[in-house]
Design an enzyme around this catalytic site. Structure first.
Site, PDB file in Angstrom:
ATOM      1  N   LYS A  25       0.689  -1.004   0.092  1.00  0.00           N
ATOM      2  CA  LYS A  25      -0.096   0.076  -0.104  1.00  0.00           C
ATOM      3  C   LYS A  25       1.030   1.475   0.029  1.00  0.00           C
ATOM      4  O   LYS A  25       0.731   2.050  -0.782  1.00  0.00           O
ATOM      5  CB  LYS A  25      -0.795  -0.156   1.287  1.00  0.00           C
ATOM      6  CG  LYS A  25      -1.931  -1.039   1.436  1.00  0.00           C
ATOM      7  CD  LYS A  25      -2.756  -0.508   2.693  1.00  0.00           C
ATOM      8  CE  LYS A  25      -4.009  -1.634   2.985  1.00  0.00           C
ATOM      9  NZ  LYS A  25      -4.720  -1.584   3.941  1.00  0.00           N
ATOM     10  N   TYR A  52      -4.884 -10.187  -3.134  1.00  0.00           N
ATOM     11  CA  TYR A  52      -5.613 -10.991  -3.979  1.00  0.00           C
ATOM     12  C   TYR A  52      -5.473 -10.621  -5.688  1.00  0.00           C
ATOM     13  O   TYR A  52      -6.343 -11.023  -6.406  1.00  0.00           O
ATOM     14  CB  TYR A  52      -7.133 -10.745  -3.592  1.00  0.00           C
ATOM     15  CG  TYR A  52      -7.218 -11.231  -2.113  1.00  0.00           C
ATOM     16  CD1 TYR A  52      -7.285 -12.841  -1.887  1.00  0.00           C
ATOM     17  CD2 TYR A  52      -7.268 -10.598  -1.204  1.00  0.00           C
ATOM     18  CE1 TYR A  52      -7.420 -13.194  -0.501  1.00  0.00           C
ATOM     19  CE2 TYR A  52      -7.466 -10.768   0.282  1.00  0.00           C
ATOM     20  CZ  TYR A  52      -7.271 -12.601   0.423  1.00  0.00           C
ATOM     21  OH  TYR A  52      -7.657 -12.886   1.675  1.00  0.00           O
ATOM     22  N   ASP A  98      -8.388   1.271   4.695  1.00  0.00           N
ATOM     23  CA  ASP A  98      -8.938  -0.031   4.914  1.00  0.00           C
ATOM     24  C   ASP A  98      -9.508  -0.515   3.578  1.00  0.00           C
ATOM     25  O   ASP A  98     -10.050   0.187   2.978  1.00  0.00           O
ATOM     26  CB  ASP A  98      -9.947  -0.052   6.028  1.00  0.00           C
ATOM     27  CG  ASP A  98     -10.281  -1.430   6.396  1.00  0.00           C
ATOM     28  OD1 ASP A  98      -9.081  -2.139   6.930  1.00  0.00           O
ATOM     29  OD2 ASP A  98     -11.133  -2.108   6.400  1.00  0.00           O
TER      30      ASP A  98
HETATM   31  P1  ITT Z   1      -2.860  -2.010   7.072  1.00  0.00           P
HETATM   32  O1  ITT Z   1      -4.229  -2.299   7.956  1.00  0.00           O
HETATM   33  O2  ITT Z   1      -1.629  -1.752   8.241  1.00  0.00           O
HETATM   34  O3  ITT Z   1      -2.885  -0.814   6.472  1.00  0.00           O
HETATM   35  P2  ITT Z   1      -3.276  -4.542   6.179  1.00  0.00           P
HETATM   36  O4  ITT Z   1      -2.688  -5.401   5.021  1.00  0.00           O
HETATM   37  O5  ITT Z   1      -3.754  -5.248   7.416  1.00  0.00           O
HETATM   38  O6  ITT Z   1      -2.499  -3.316   6.236  1.00  0.00           O
HETATM   39  P3  ITT Z   1      -6.274  -4.178   5.532  1.00  0.00           P
HETATM   40  O7  ITT Z   1      -6.522  -4.456   7.043  1.00  0.00           O
HETATM   41  O8  ITT Z   1      -6.741  -3.161   5.015  1.00  0.00           O
HETATM   42  O9  ITT Z   1      -4.535  -3.962   5.378  1.00  0.00           O
HETATM   43  O10 ITT Z   1      -6.511  -5.348   4.916  1.00  0.00           O
HETATM   44  C1  ITT Z   1      -6.902  -5.656   3.401  1.00  0.00           C
HETATM   45  C2  ITT Z   1      -6.243  -6.940   3.004  1.00  0.00           C
HETATM   46  O11 ITT Z   1      -7.108  -6.821   1.604  1.00  0.00           O
HETATM   47  C3  ITT Z   1      -4.897  -6.810   2.563  1.00  0.00           C
HETATM   48  O12 ITT Z   1      -4.022  -7.573   3.517  1.00  0.00           O
HETATM   49  C4  ITT Z   1      -4.818  -7.531   1.113  1.00  0.00           C
HETATM   50  O13 ITT Z   1      -4.557  -8.883   1.361  1.00  0.00           O
HETATM   51  C5  ITT Z   1      -6.306  -7.444   0.455  1.00  0.00           C
HETATM   52  N1  ITT Z   1      -6.100  -6.281  -0.203  1.00  0.00           N
HETATM   53  C6  ITT Z   1      -6.365  -4.820   0.040  1.00  0.00           C
HETATM   54  N2  ITT Z   1      -6.340  -3.905  -0.999  1.00  0.00           N
HETATM   55  C7  ITT Z   1      -5.737  -4.804  -2.089  1.00  0.00           C
HETATM   56  C8  ITT Z   1      -5.060  -4.547  -3.332  1.00  0.00           C
HETATM   57  O14 ITT Z   1      -5.180  -3.477  -4.098  1.00  0.00           O
HETATM   58  N3  ITT Z   1      -4.885  -5.592  -4.003  1.00  0.00           N
HETATM   59  C9  ITT Z   1      -4.901  -6.841  -3.427  1.00  0.00           C
HETATM   60  N4  ITT Z   1      -5.211  -7.343  -2.299  1.00  0.00           N
HETATM   61  C10 ITT Z   1      -5.635  -6.112  -1.548  1.00  0.00           C
END
Ligand code: ITT
Length: 194
Positions: A12, A149, A64
């Site tokens: 991210k 994903y 998120d």
């Molecule tokens: P932070 O909370 O520290 O930002 P995280 O990875 O735990 O990091 P999230 O709680 O938002 O973030 O989890 C979202 C999950 O969904 C992330 O770990 C990925 O597996 C998936 N995801 C989110 N955005 C994505 C994207 O653009 N492409 C692929 N997978 C994504």
């Protein structure tokens, strides 16, 4: 404006650094463990931003996001980061998802990625921006770029129907995160904060 990025997901961070090249200055911070027990992307983005703001007392940006499956609304969505924790890699998690569709004999592959950004400037100035990518779940893993994903997701509007992992450049410009960032940039411009 300078903001602290409330995310420990390096992928991210990388997308944000590209997306905010000429508007926001992004600062990385030490990871804070936040319990993401909200019931929506908005609530979880807010929880993350608030936790970092309370520690650093500086403007914060959080994200998120997740993949929402029309056929299985409870599996991923806001729980996307916690799907099958016993599987170590996202490749394995993606394969497990493909198998899930097969085992359940479900042919509805409609899905969308959602990204909600929370800009937390102060307790009284908290703003949300959302971006959505519509698409379908692929029945095989496709491509090696990106994260999470991405190898499973074929965005509806991609001209050659490539997955996010086969064309991360397209994702950077047109994906859910890019759309949410566009909304945020519009806001910054109107509020003269950029
Ligand atoms: P932070 O909370 O520290 O930002 P995280 O990875 O735990 O990091 P999230 O709680 O938002 O973030 O989890 C979202 C999950 O969904 C992330 O770990 C990925 O597996 C998936 N995801 C989110 N955005 C994505 C994207 O653009 N492409 C692929 N997978 C994504």
């Amino acid at each position: 404006m300078k903001v602290i990025l409330a995310s420990s997901n390096d992928h991210k961070v990388e997308e944000f650094q590209v997306l905010f090249k000429d508007s926001l200055e992004i600062e990385k911070a030490d990871k804070i463990e936040v319990i993401e027990d909200g019931t929506s992307f908005f609530e979880n983005a807010h929880l993350k931003a608030k936790a970092y703001f309370e520690k650093y007392k500086k403007p914060v940006l959080s994200d998120d996001s997740g993949l929402c499956l029309e056929a299985f609304p409870l599996i991923l969505g806001i729980h996307s980061a916690r799907y099958k924790p016993e599987l170590a890699s996202y490749t394995d998690k993606c394969i497990a998802l493909i198998d899930h569709y097969k085992n359940e004999e479900v042919n509805n592959f409609n899905s969308h990625f959602s990204c909600v950004l929370c800009l937390y400037i102060s307790e009284k100035e908290v703003y949300f921006f959302e971006g959505i990518s519509e698409g379908k779940i692929s029945q095989t893993l496709r491509g090696h770029q990106g994260f999470g994903y991405d190898p499973l997701f074929i965005p509806t509007h991609h001209p050659e129907q490539k997955s996010f992992s086969e064309d991360s450049e397209w994702k950077f410009e047109n994906g859910h995160r890019a759309k949410a960032v566009q909304e945020l940039k519009k806001f910054l411009k109107e509020a003269r904060l950029s």
